[in-house]
Design an enzyme around this catalytic site. Structure first.
Site, PDB file in Angstrom:
ATOM      1  CD  GLU A  16      -4.568   7.015  -3.563  1.00 52.43           C
ATOM      2  OE1 GLU A  16      -4.403   6.592  -4.720  1.00 52.43           O
ATOM      3  OE2 GLU A  16      -3.852   6.652  -2.597  1.00 52.43           O
ATOM      4  CG  ASP A  34       3.747  11.624  -1.353  1.00 50.85           C
ATOM      5  OD1 ASP A  34       2.559  11.243  -1.292  1.00 50.85           O
ATOM      6  OD2 ASP A  34       4.685  11.016  -0.791  1.00 50.85           O
TER       7      ASP A  34
END
Ligand SMILES: [Zn+2]
Length: 441
Positions: A305, A386
């Site tokens: 995040e 990611d």
């Protein structure tokens, strides 16, 4: 003289058609046929994609993909397949239903009928327009209700996800309706006032208003609107406190905290998200997700995040959204002067509010091709986040967290590649895990 650039009723009557068409009568023109062709094409493409998805999930139902062998039990895999099939089947029915409704609103004369109803009340220009728009949205929401009820109380319940009581469900509906009224009514009024009073460049002013409103909503959502529906508490994990702070400092994320949301009040699905901007930006974990993750995995999800924050994904999305609405409103500035636009979509009396409504309802039919583009951008952002998590935390921990989420949310591991490329905001499970596996140190 008013400078607004709509085609007046008088122009319409004396213009291309020369006579006033009676209520509900069919007044198809070339644009009607273009609209029908585009609608038919979009329905066919989406039904075909749903068919492909159903095939792909059905064919692979019996076998857990190799990459997930030993991580996802066969029974969980079959459950995910059945859940995906149920949802895809419902979406097919809903697609056909929505398309028929759209035809009813436009060529079927639904909007025209609603407009005449409110005109008869004699409230005058802008007030009539606001009433037409709000009542149309309310009717649309009511007509969608059976699908929402079926999804929550049949499909979600069958797979053990639904935690919503009918009481919470209807309380949510009432809150949403009040929000629509509180925010939508002034916004619609301001938009119609600008269209009427601000001259030929009204679409530019309306764009400024809309952009300002969107930014305000984005800023206010985490602190003002989301708490109307859920409770948020600061994440207080003693094991993680120091590591989280180090991670936050390293990427310069200043926020009042990392929050936990009581998602379990409504659903068994777990997730985490990044939202808001300025001092109201937040990272939110669902309580359902936290229950199943180890400390290392929580840190990896948090790092993902933070990757969205670090790579400025919210800002990029805002820019794209604003450019899109600018192009759309400039186009509407032109369409609003074309009698064929109204006549071709079942409206005899041109007006600012009907032009807005027709545009909002019909443009998705013509912009379907943007869906895969926007999904592609979104997936690119997910890969970037990611990568950030892999660099700052651990790819292995993130993979473990993702596998748990796939299992607990009954996400399919075997989507159809084309269906996924068209719709998915996140890379499909096998692609995402394979990408992260290349980052394993
Ligand atoms: Zn993400």
């Amino acid at each position: 003289m008013r400078l607004c650039c709509i085609v007046t009723e008088a122009n319409l009557q004396a213009g291309f058609y020369g006579r006033r068409l009676s209520r509900g009568s069919c007044m198809m023109n070339a644009f009607s046929w273009i609209f029908l062709a585009a609608l038919a094409a979009s329905v066919m493409v989406r039904l075909w994609l749903a068919w492909r998805q159903i095939q792909s999930v059905t064919v692979h139902r019996g076998q857990v993909p190799e990459a997930f062998a030993g991580k996802i039990p066969a029974e969980a895999h079959r459950r995910a397949a059945d859940y995906t099939l149920s949802k895809t089947r419902q979406s097919r029915v809903e697609l056909v239903y929505d398309s028929l409704l759209l035809l009813g609103w436009t060529l079927g004369g639904g909007l025209q009928w609603l407009d005449e109803l409110w005109r008869a009340a004699g409230w005058g220009g802008i007030n009539t327009g606001v009433a037409v728009m709000l009542s149309a949205f309310a009717i649309m929401a009511l007509l969608e209700l059976p699908f929402s009820l079926y999804h929550t109380f049949v499909i979600e319940a069958r797979f053990g996800f639904n935690k919503t009581s009918p009481r919470t469900y209807f309380a949510d509906l009432i809150k949403q309706a009040l929000l629509l009224l509180a925010l939508g009514a002034p916004l619609a009024w301001a938009a119609l006032w600008l269209m009427q009073e601000s001259g030929t460049l009204w679409w530019l002013y309306l764009w400024l208003l809309w952009s300002g409103f969107s930014l305000l909503m984005l800023w206010a959502y985490p602190a003002v609107i989301a708490p109307l529906f859920n409770r948020f508490t600061v994440l207080d994990n003693k094991q993680l406190k120091q590591r989280i702070q180090t991670l936050l400092d390293r990427c310069g994320f200043r926020s009042k905290g990392i929050y936990v949301m009581d998602g379990s009040r409504r659903s068994g699905h777990g997730n985490a998200y990044f939202t808001g901007m300025g001092r109201n930006k937040r990272i939110v974990f669902f309580d359902t997700l936290l229950e199943s993750l180890e400390a290392d995995e929580i840190e990896a999800v948090l790092a993902h995040e933070l990757g969205h924050f670090k790579r400025k994904h919210v800002q990029k999305r805002i820019v794209v959204m604003m450019l899109g609405s600018l192009i759309g409103l400039a186009l509407l500035g032109w369409l609003i002067q074309q009698p064929w636009f109204y006549h071709g979509l079942g409206v005899t009396q041109a007006s600012n509010h009907l032009a807005l409504m027709l545009f909002l309802m019909v443009s998705p039919v013509f912009t379907l091709f943007l869906q895969p583009l926007s999904a592609w951008f979104s997936r690119r952002h997910e890969f970037e986040a990611d990568d950030y998590a892999a660099a700052q935390s651990s790819a292995a921990d993130l993979v473990r967290a993702l596998v748990k989420m796939y299992r607990e949310n009954a996400s399919t591991l075997t989507p159809d590649p084309l269906y996924s490329a068209f719709y998915d905001s996140h890379p499909p499970a096998p692609v995402r895990v394979a990408h992260l596996s290349t980052k394993l140190g």
